[in-house]
Design a protein around this motif. Structure first.
Motif, short mmCIF file in Angstrom:
data_model
loop_
_atom_site.label_atom_id
_atom_site.label_comp_id
_atom_site.label_asym_id
_atom_site.label_seq_id
_atom_site.Cartn_x
_atom_site.Cartn_y
_atom_site.Cartn_z
N GLY A 58 -19.62 23.99 -1.02
CA GLY A 58 -20.67 24.36 0.01
C GLY A 58 -20.70 25.76 0.35
N LYS A 59 -21.45 26.17 1.61
CA LYS A 59 -21.31 27.70 1.94
C LYS A 59 -21.31 27.55 3.28
N ILE A 60 -20.70 28.58 3.82
CA ILE A 60 -20.60 28.99 5.17
C ILE A 60 -20.89 30.30 5.40
N THR A 61 -21.76 30.79 6.59
CA THR A 61 -22.32 31.88 6.81
C THR A 61 -21.94 32.17 8.22
N VAL A 62 -21.24 33.30 8.36
CA VAL A 62 -21.00 33.74 9.83
C VAL A 62 -21.58 34.82 10.58
N ASN A 63 -22.55 35.08 11.09
CA ASN A 63 -23.11 36.30 11.72
C ASN A 63 -23.55 36.91 10.39
N GLY A 64 -24.15 36.44 9.40
CA GLY A 64 -24.85 36.97 8.45
C GLY A 64 -23.80 37.53 7.30
N ASN A 65 -22.72 37.05 7.45
CA ASN A 65 -21.68 37.28 6.30
C ASN A 65 -21.43 35.97 5.74
N VAL A 66 -21.41 35.93 4.44
CA VAL A 66 -21.14 34.67 3.69
C VAL A 66 -19.41 34.61 3.63
N VAL A 67 -18.89 33.87 4.07
CA VAL A 67 -17.51 33.54 3.98
C VAL A 67 -16.90 32.53 3.38
N PHE A 68 -17.72 31.59 2.67
CA PHE A 68 -17.37 30.71 1.58
C PHE A 68 -18.73 30.13 0.79
N ASP A 69 -18.79 30.23 -0.44
CA ASP A 69 -19.82 30.01 -1.16
C ASP A 69 -19.30 29.49 -2.52
N SER A 70 -19.18 28.17 -2.69
CA SER A 70 -18.66 27.57 -4.16
C SER A 70 -19.47 27.63 -5.12
N GLU A 71 -20.78 27.60 -4.86
CA GLU A 71 -22.03 27.90 -5.95
C GLU A 71 -21.66 29.20 -6.83
N ASN A 72 -21.64 30.18 -5.97
CA ASN A 72 -21.26 31.55 -6.43
C ASN A 72 -20.20 32.00 -6.92
N GLU A 73 -19.10 31.11 -6.55
CA GLU A 73 -17.65 31.20 -6.88
C GLU A 73 -17.03 32.55 -6.01
N LEU A 74 -17.79 32.56 -4.73
CA LEU A 74 -17.16 33.51 -3.96
C LEU A 74 -15.77 33.61 -3.78
N LYS A 75 -15.04 34.79 -4.03
CA LYS A 75 -13.49 34.83 -3.92
C LYS A 75 -13.20 35.94 -2.95
N LEU A 76 -13.04 35.85 -1.80
CA LEU A 76 -12.78 37.00 -0.84
C LEU A 76 -11.24 37.34 -0.72
N SER A 77 -11.04 38.52 -0.74
CA SER A 77 -9.68 39.08 -0.59
C SER A 77 -8.98 38.73 0.63
N LYS A 78 -7.64 38.92 0.62
CA LYS A 78 -6.97 38.69 2.08
C LYS A 78 -7.53 39.49 3.17
N LYS A 79 -7.95 40.73 2.95
CA LYS A 79 -8.55 41.51 3.86
C LYS A 79 -9.67 41.10 4.39
N GLU A 80 -10.40 40.46 3.35
CA GLU A 80 -11.91 40.21 3.88
C GLU A 80 -11.89 38.79 4.78
N ILE A 81 -10.62 37.98 4.26
CA ILE A 81 -10.53 36.78 5.03
C ILE A 81 -10.04 37.07 6.58
N ARG A 82 -9.16 38.09 6.59
CA ARG A 82 -8.84 38.26 7.79
C ARG A 82 -9.75 38.83 8.83
N LYS A 83 -10.60 39.93 8.15
CA LYS A 83 -11.99 40.41 8.81
C LYS A 83 -12.90 39.43 9.27
N ASN A 84 -13.21 38.29 8.50
CA ASN A 84 -13.85 37.04 8.70
C ASN A 84 -13.23 36.17 10.11
N ARG A 85 -11.91 36.17 9.84
CA ARG A 85 -11.31 35.37 11.11
C ARG A 85 -11.57 36.05 12.45
#
Length: 261
Positions: A58-85
């Motif tokens: 699936g796909k999750i977008t929070v405030n314009g930022n894609v935080v999860f996207d399986s179709e595009n194999e989005l891989k966030l760094s630990k820093k990006e995950i912390r920022k999104n949290r």
């Protein structure tokens, strides 16, 4: 404008398919209540959106930022995950306060840890800490606990502890505030004080997602209601549509339990 977009979200734990294709949007300043029986996937949905769990698809977008996207194999760094949290705040069922710290310290701690990573921390440490402290005091006043700043969690009622949890989440200035059954661990007589705080936040146009079994509260505070069952959204719409005039038989059966409450 949608501040939260969830598309075709799936999550399994082994052979247990918990989420089976969840789709919804939430506009900024609106309140969404998620209702349904235990085991319907409500908490898992919140945990996936807040990055405490990783969805399978699936796909999750929070405030314009894609935080999860399986179709595009989005891989966030630990820093990006912390920022999104930081963009989301989560108030748990079980308070999760630090017992060794005062109420005020519980609210300021995460902010202080984040501030230490600022480039101007060493130069402006005193001013930054004063600002964090002032904001925490203001939030504790907002939730009705200005007289409990130096108390410890063990000295508070369950309702007071949950209000500290709300102030702590607000201190991080999240774009969206999530509540996972915020009154489930409370005696019925303490539930009202938590619902009052959430209503006041709704009046201030705080964007919120609330998992709750309090049907009257969900009807009164929400702009949109989702009824989940078996990992899918059975019905969604305004409180008038879903709670007062449900169309699906499964929704009607679920709500019939609350008719006399």
């Amino acid at each position: 404008m949608a501040i939260l977009e969830v598309r075709n979200l799936h999550k399994s734990f082994g052979s247990n398919n918990v989420l089976k294709g969840i789709d919804f949007d939430l506009e900024e300043g609106k309140v969404l209540s998620v209702i349904g029986s235990s085991g319907s996937g409500k908490t898992t949905l919140l945990r996936c959106i807040t990055s405490l769990e990783t969805a399978d698809k699936g796909k999750i977008t929070v405030n314009g930022n894609v935080v999860f996207d399986s179709e595009n194999e989005l891989k966030l760094s630990k820093k990006e995950i912390r920022k999104n949290r930081l963009a989301v705040g989560l108030v748990f069922q079980s308070f999760n306060l630090f017992p060794q710290y005062t109420v005020l310290k519980n609210v300021t701690l995460a902010c202080e840890l984040r501030a230490k990573k600022r480039d101007d921390w060493r130069k402006n440490k005193k001013q930054i800490l004063e600002e964090i402290n002032e904001n925490a005091l203001s939030l504790l006043e907002k939730v009705g606990l200005s007289d409990k700043t130096e108390a410890y969690p063990c000295e508070l009622s369950g309702g007071q502890q949950q209000r500290v949890s709300i102030a702590r989440a607000l201190a991080m200035n999240p774009d969206i505030l999530f509540f996972d059954e915020p009154t489930s661990a409370l005696d019925p007589e303490l539930t009202g004080e938590i619902l009052k705080v959430i209503k006041s936040l709704a009046a201030e146009k705080m964007t919120m997602v609330i998992v709750t079994h309090e049907m009257a509260f969900a009807r009164d505070v929400s702009d949109h209601v989702i009824f989940m069952d078996g990992g899918v959204i059975v019905e969604q719409g305004s409180p008038e549509q879903v709670i007062n005039n449900p169309q699906q038989e499964r929704t009607k059966l679920f709500l019939s339990r609350f008719q006399d409450k």
